[in-house]
Design a protein around this motif. Structure first.
Motif, PDB file in Angstrom:
ATOM      1  N   THR A  22     -42.994 -14.828   0.504  1.00  8.78           N
ATOM      2  CA  THR A  22     -42.762 -16.120   1.167  1.00  8.78           C
ATOM      3  C   THR A  22     -44.110 -16.738   1.496  1.00  8.78           C
ATOM      4  O   THR A  22     -44.518 -16.822   2.659  1.00  8.78           O
ATOM      5  CB  THR A  22     -41.929 -15.929   2.446  1.00  8.78           C
ATOM      6  N   PRO A  29     -39.367 -17.152  -2.613  1.00 12.40           N
ATOM      7  CA  PRO A  29     -38.657 -17.436  -1.349  1.00 12.40           C
ATOM      8  C   PRO A  29     -39.119 -18.744  -0.710  1.00 12.40           C
ATOM      9  O   PRO A  29     -38.316 -19.428  -0.068  1.00 12.40           O
ATOM     10  CB  PRO A  29     -38.996 -16.226  -0.471  1.00 12.40           C
ATOM     11  N   HIS A  58     -37.194 -21.578  -2.125  1.00 13.78           N
ATOM     12  CA  HIS A  58     -35.824 -21.637  -1.611  1.00 13.78           C
ATOM     13  C   HIS A  58     -35.792 -22.185  -0.182  1.00 13.78           C
ATOM     14  O   HIS A  58     -34.791 -22.761   0.243  1.00 13.78           O
ATOM     15  CB  HIS A  58     -35.189 -20.247  -1.628  1.00 13.78           C
ATOM     16  N   LEU A 105     -35.487 -15.503   6.967  1.00 12.90           N
ATOM     17  CA  LEU A 105     -35.521 -14.588   5.827  1.00 12.90           C
ATOM     18  C   LEU A 105     -35.912 -13.175   6.255  1.00 12.90           C
ATOM     19  O   LEU A 105     -35.306 -12.197   5.812  1.00 12.90           O
ATOM     20  CB  LEU A 105     -36.495 -15.102   4.770  1.00 12.90           C
ATOM     21  N   PHE A 125     -32.758 -11.575  -4.750  1.00 11.76           N
ATOM     22  CA  PHE A 125     -33.489 -12.762  -5.193  1.00 11.76           C
ATOM     23  C   PHE A 125     -32.562 -13.759  -5.884  1.00 11.76           C
ATOM     24  O   PHE A 125     -32.742 -14.964  -5.743  1.00 11.76           O
ATOM     25  CB  PHE A 125     -34.644 -12.350  -6.112  1.00 11.76           C
ATOM     26  N   MET A 171     -30.650 -15.447  -3.052  1.00 13.59           N
ATOM     27  CA  MET A 171     -31.452 -15.947  -1.936  1.00 13.59           C
ATOM     28  C   MET A 171     -31.193 -17.429  -1.651  1.00 13.59           C
ATOM     29  O   MET A 171     -31.094 -17.838  -0.493  1.00 13.59           O
ATOM     30  CB  MET A 171     -32.941 -15.719  -2.204  1.00 13.59           C
TER      31      MET A 171
END
Length: 373
Positions: free
Chosen positions: A115, A140, A143, A250, A273, A276
């Motif tokens: 992330t 991440p 997302h 997360l 993943f 996610m």
């Protein structure tokens, strides 16, 4: 934007100390290497004394040890290289941000499972060669943010390249990072040579670490200020807040549940993943995240943290009242906007990596039960 006097002072001081440290190690290595040559010449000419062979062995050992301290290449950038043809929209967006900031063009883009986003400027062959720039982009992160928010975060990362990695400054930063890796290797080595050198090096290494952390924090503020001129201070602050809330979700919610399943099942059915994007869309409750935002803003700075706290960054951006920030939650995630076609393939690679690691963790957690069967 020009660096502050304190930044210039820290950069000069750290670069000078790094250069001096390498000069000292290189001088010792050359001395040991020259001694090896002299002793070898004596052996070949049959001019041997009682001290020739011990000196040769000691000089060879010193060459090997000093060479190991000097040759500390940076760690490899883990991730999946994205071909420009597969991400034309994202490539154009990155190029436009670089152009607006006056930064050099990014050479490679790697997608990672973290992330985070970062721009790395390193020599092509690790320690030498032409400088090559790499953008590390965590899946991440894509997302967690929409396209506009991701652009604000990228503007911050590319601002580092624009104002702190120009020309010789990139080589100075490379030298400083190289020296820190060198001192870290000596610090963790258990050889007799390291034990002898460590007391002499410890005060310098501690000062270098302290100054490096301070410089890194100042560089972060500078990159925020430069990025704010391009995307706007409110937009950057909003992206930082969104990222802080989603990152907390997360780590403290999504991954906690995933790892709990990994500890219970030998082969978890979940594909973290791949799922996610849906997990963030369904599981993240903005009202709850905003209610817990005060805790994030009260986080105390860590003396060894190279990044300022969220509150410090917002204050530097002159954001005093969060209620006045625009809430930019419209549109699909950046992952869907820029990488929709690649998500299944990229997610499969990272899921396989996670499955392999979770299987090892499961075996470690159940080793006693397995051996007792």
């Amino acid at each position: 934007m020009h660096p502050t006097p304190r930044q210039r002072q820290l950069r000069r001081r750290l670069t000078l100390r790094a250069g001096s440290g390498f000069a000292a190690l290189a001088t010792l290595w050359l001395g040991a290497f020259f001694t090896c040559l002299v002793m070898l010449s004596a052996l070949m000419a049959a001019v041997v004394t009682d001290h020739t062979l011990p000196l040769l062995m000691a000089a060879a050992a010193a060459c090997y040890r000093l060479g190991g301290w000097i040759h500390v290449p940076p760690p490899e950038n883990g991730g999946i290289w994205l071909d420009e043809a597969l991400i034309p929209g994202f490539r154009r967006r990155v190029d436009r941000i670089c152009m607006r900031l006056g930064a050099r063009r990014i050479d490679r883009i790697l997608i990672t499972p973290d992330t985070n986003a970062a721009v790395v400027c390193r020599p092509r062959f690790g320690l030498w060669g032409p400088m090559r720039t790499t953008l590390l982009l965590g899946i991440p992160l894509t997302h967690a943010l929409n396209a506009r928010q991701l652009c604000a975060v990228l503007a911050h990362e590319l601002a580092h390249l624009a104002v702190q990695r120009r020309g010789c400054a990139a080589w100075h930063a490379h030298l400083r990072a190289w020296w820190l890796r060198c001192t870290e290797r000596i610090e963790h080595e258990r050889s007799a040579a390291a034990l002898l050198v460590r007391p002499l090096l410890a005060p310098v290494a501690a000062r270098d670490l302290r100054d490096s952390v301070e410089l890194s924090r100042l560089d972060e503020f500078e990159a925020d200020a430069v990025a704010a001129r391009v995307v706007g201070g409110a937009a950057l602050a909003g992206a930082l807040l969104e990222l802080a809330m989603k990152d907390r979700f997360l780590h403290e919610d999504y991954w906690d549940k995933v790892m709990a399943q990994a500890r219970e099942a030998r082969r978890p059915r979940m594909r973290p993943f791949r799922e996610m994007g849906l997990g963030v869309q369904v599981g993240f409750v903005r009202r709850e995240a905003l209610a817990r935002l005060d805790h994030l803003l009260r986080a105390k700075p860590d003396p060894l943290d190279t990044h300022p706290t969220l509150a410090e960054r917002l204050r530097a951006l002159h954001v005093g009242h969060l209620g006045g920030l625009p809430v930019d939650v419209d549109g699909p995630s950046a992952a869907q906007h820029y990488f929709a076609r690649l998500l299944p393939t990229v997610s499969l690679v990272f899921d396989r990596m996670w499955w392999s690691e979770s299987a090892r963790e499961w075996r470690r957690a159940h080793r006693g039960a397995i051996s007792g069967r």
